[in-house]
Design an enzyme around this catalytic site. Structure first.
Site, PDB file in Angstrom:
ATOM      1  N   GLU A   1       0.833  -1.204   0.000  1.00  0.00           N
ATOM      2  CA  GLU A   1       0.000   0.000   0.000  1.00  0.00           C
ATOM      3  C   GLU A   1       0.867   1.253   0.000  1.00  0.00           C
ATOM      4  O   GLU A   1       1.907   1.315   0.646  1.00  0.00           O
ATOM      5  CB  GLU A   1      -0.933   0.013   1.216  1.00  0.00           C
ATOM      6  CG  GLU A   1      -1.883  -1.171   1.290  1.00  0.00           C
ATOM      7  CD  GLU A   1      -2.913  -1.182   0.169  1.00  0.00           C
ATOM      8  OE1 GLU A   1      -2.954  -0.222  -0.622  1.00  0.00           O
ATOM      9  OE2 GLU A   1      -3.676  -2.158   0.071  1.00  0.00           O
TER      10      GLU A   1
ATOM     11  N   PHE B   1       1.704   5.626   0.060  1.00  0.00           N
ATOM     12  CA  PHE B   1       1.751   6.712   1.035  1.00  0.00           C
ATOM     13  C   PHE B   1       0.362   7.294   1.305  1.00  0.00           C
ATOM     14  O   PHE B   1      -0.031   7.509   2.453  1.00  0.00           O
ATOM     15  CB  PHE B   1       2.688   7.797   0.505  1.00  0.00           C
ATOM     16  CG  PHE B   1       2.954   8.927   1.457  1.00  0.00           C
ATOM     17  CD1 PHE B   1       3.348   8.700   2.754  1.00  0.00           C
ATOM     18  CD2 PHE B   1       2.829  10.243   1.029  1.00  0.00           C
ATOM     19  CE1 PHE B   1       3.621   9.746   3.626  1.00  0.00           C
ATOM     20  CE2 PHE B   1       3.097  11.301   1.884  1.00  0.00           C
ATOM     21  CZ  PHE B   1       3.491  11.051   3.185  1.00  0.00           C
TER      22      PHE B   1
ATOM     23  N   THR C   1      -5.392   7.768  -5.056  1.00  0.00           N
ATOM     24  CA  THR C   1      -5.416   8.320  -3.701  1.00  0.00           C
ATOM     25  C   THR C   1      -4.596   9.602  -3.616  1.00  0.00           C
ATOM     26  O   THR C   1      -4.856  10.452  -2.769  1.00  0.00           O
ATOM     27  CB  THR C   1      -4.893   7.294  -2.682  1.00  0.00           C
ATOM     28  OG1 THR C   1      -3.604   6.820  -3.094  1.00  0.00           O
ATOM     29  CG2 THR C   1      -5.848   6.114  -2.556  1.00  0.00           C
TER      30      THR C   1
END
Length: 442
Positions: free
Chosen positions: A59, A61, A402
Site C-alpha cells: 500500500e 503513502f 489516492t
C-alpha cells in the site's frame, strides 16, 4: 518470625507519624510508600494504553494516510467512551514504499511522521506518539520491546464468494503459509514489526474481520493488554467516512511547516501565486478554520497525471499522453490560463512529450533540490506537489488515485468551489469515468 515483622512495621509507622509523614498503600506497585507523588506517577503509568498498527506492505503513502484517519476517529470515540485508561496511538514509521524509488534520497526507512506532518496539529485531535518515543518509554532496560498482543486482520473470503457481507470479528487459526510472525524459544513472537529487530509480541492472533474500526474495541481488553497492535489495518472500514468527525481528523493532518514554506516559495517564484492574492490564507490552528467557498487559487491549472502502474492497472480510464494534452489545452483555453503545473510519476521523456503537445503554454513540474531530496525524501516531495496542486485556480486529477483524493481534500479544506476541484482526466473526450465528490462537512 511474623511477630518480629509486625513489630518492625509498627515501629516504622510510629517514626513516620512522628516525622509528620504517613504511609499510603499504592495499588500501582502493590506496596506501601510515603511518597504519594511517586505513587501518583505509578498509577498514571499503569493507566497508559497503546494502540499500534501496520498496513499491507504494497500500500502507498496516500492510502496509509487514509488508514490513519480511520484509526484516529476510532481512538477519538474510544477516549470518549473509556475514561478509565489513557489511550495513545503509536505512529508507525514510514519506509520502503513502492513509489519511493529515488536513488539519491539516502535511507528511506524508519522515517518519523514529523518528517511529513505537524505532530502538534495531530495531537490537537488525539494523543499520538512517534514510534521511537514509544520505544523509549515502553522498553525494558535492555531496549527490547514486547507487545502484549498482535491481531492480524484477514478478509472473510467466503463473503466475497457469496456477496453476502455482514459484520464479523472472529479469532481463527492462523494459516502457516500466510503468517509473517514466528515463535521464538522464549515463548514470544518475532516478525516484520516495521523492520525493527528488537520488537516481539507475547501473543499473535488471526482475526477474520469485516466491519468498521470501532468494532475492534472488543479486542483491546485493556485490563489484560497494555499494548495492542492491529496488522493489515487497511481491512477495517471507516466509521464515519465523509462525516464532520472524519473531516476533523483529516483537517488535523497539517503538513510539516517547512514543506509549506518550500511550496510557497515555488508558487511565488514560478507561478505568480501567493496566499494573499489567491485568497487561500489559512489560520495557524486547524480548529479555527471555518466553512468557506471563496478561495480563488493561483493563476495556473494543476493536473495530477498518474502513469506507471496505472497504465496497466487502470488502462480503461487513463488517457494517452496526447489525449491528456488535448483535454488540458481545451480547459486552459476555457479558463484563459497559460501556465500548467504537472504532478506526475511519468518518466522524463513522457513529460517532455506532454510539453511538446502544449507549446503555447508554460508547462512546469517541481524539481527538488538535493537538500530537499535528502531532508524530506520522496514522501516530502510528493506532499510539496500536492500542496502546489491544492492552490491552483483549477485542478484536474486521475480517476481512483489516492494522490488525487488527498489533493481534493486539501482543496475542500482551503475553501475552493467544488467545480474547480472534482475534475478528472478522461480516457478520451467521448469516454469519461464519473468523478467522485466527497465534499467537506463542518
Amino acid at each position: 518470625m511474623m511477630s518480629i515483622l509486625w513489630i518492625l512495621y509498627i515501629a516504622i509507622l510510629i517514626v513516620c507519624i512522628t516525622n509528620g509523614s504517613e504511609f499510603e498503600f499504592c495499588e500501582a506497585s502493590n506496596e506501601y510508600t510515603e511518597n504519594s507523588e511517586k505513587c501518583s506517577v505509578r498509577k498514571h503509568f499503569m493507566r497508559e494504553r497503546y494502540i499500534l498498527y501496520d498496513v499491507n506492505r504494497p500500500e502507498g503513502f496516500n492510502l496509509r494516510r487514509d488508514v490513519y484517519v480511520r484509526i484516529a476517529v476510532f481512538l477519538k470515540g474510544l477516549v470518549k467512551k473509556d475514561k478509565e485508561f489513557q489511550w495513545h496511538l503509536v505512529l508507525p514509521p514510514w519506509g520502503n514504499l513502492y513509489h519511493w524509488q529515488s536513488k539519491n534520497a539516502g535511507s528511506q526507512v524508519h522515517l518519523p511522521w514529523a518528517n511529513f506532518f505537524d505532530i502538534g496539529s495531530l495531537q490537537q485531535y488525539i494523543s499520538v506518539i512517534e514510534m521511537y518515543k514509544f520505544m523509549e518509554v515502553y522498553s525494558s532496560g535492555d531496549k527490547e520491546i514486547e507487545l502484549d498482543c498482535v491481531y492480524i486482520l484477514q478478509h472473510d473470503q467466503e463473503m466475497f464468494k457469496t456477496g453476502k457481507f455482514e459484520d464479523k470479528n472472529e479469532v481463527v487459526d492462523c494459516a502457516r503459509d500466510s503468517l509473517r510472525y514466528y515463535k521464538l524459544e522464549q515463548h514470544s513472537y518475532a516478525g516484520p514489526f516495521w523492520d525493527y529487530r528488537n520488537v516481539t509480541a507475547r501473543d499473535v492472533k488471526c482475526l477474520k474481520f469485516h466491519g468498521t474500526a470501532s468494532d475492534l474495541y472488543r479486542n483491546l481488553m485493556p485490563t489484560r493488554y497494555k499494548s495492542v497492535m492491529f496488522d493489515h489495518m487497511e481491512i477495517a472500514l471507516h466509521d464515519e467516512y465523509g462525516s464532520k468527525e472524519y473531516w476533523r481528523a483529516r483537517r488535523s493532518m497539517r503538513y510539516n511547516s517547512k514543506l509549506y514554506d518550500i511550496a510557497k516559495d515555488y508558487r511565488r517564484t514560478f507561478l505568480n501565486s501567493t496566499d494573499e492574492d489567491d485568497n487561500t490564507k489559512r489560520p495557524a490552528d486547524w480548529t479555527e478554520e471555518v466553512n468557506r467557498r471563496d478561495a480563488i487559487g493561483g493563476p495556473y491549472l494543476a493536473v495530477h497525471f498518474r502513469r506507471r502502474d496505472f497504465i496497466i492497472g487502470h488502462k480503461a480510464t487513463v488517457p494517452t499522453i496526447e489525449d491528456a494534452a488535448s483535454q488540458l489545452q481545451e480547459k486552459m483555453d476555457d479558463l484563459g490560463l497559460n501556465v500548467l503545473f504537472v504532478a506526475t510519476d511519468a518518466e522524463q521523456h513522457e513529460f517532455e512529450e506532454l510539453k511538446s503537445y502544449l507549446p503555447q503554454y508554460k508547462v512546469l513540474k517541481y524539481v527538488p533540490s538535493k537538500y530537499v531530496i535528502n531532508k524530506f525524501k520522496d514522501g516530502g516531495i510528493a506532499i510539496i506537489d500536492q500542496i502546489i496542486c491544492s492552490h491552483a485556480r483549477y485542478f484536474i486529477g486521475t480517476h481512483e488515485s489516492t494522490f488525487t483524493f488527498r489533493i481534493q481534500e486539501d482543496r475542500e479544506i482551503i475553501g475552493f468551489p467544488a467545480k474547480t476541484t472534482f475534475n478528472i482526466l478522461c480516457k478520451t473526450k467521448k469516454k469519461c469515468a464519473k468523478a467522485s465528490q466527497w465534499q467537506i462537512v463542518w
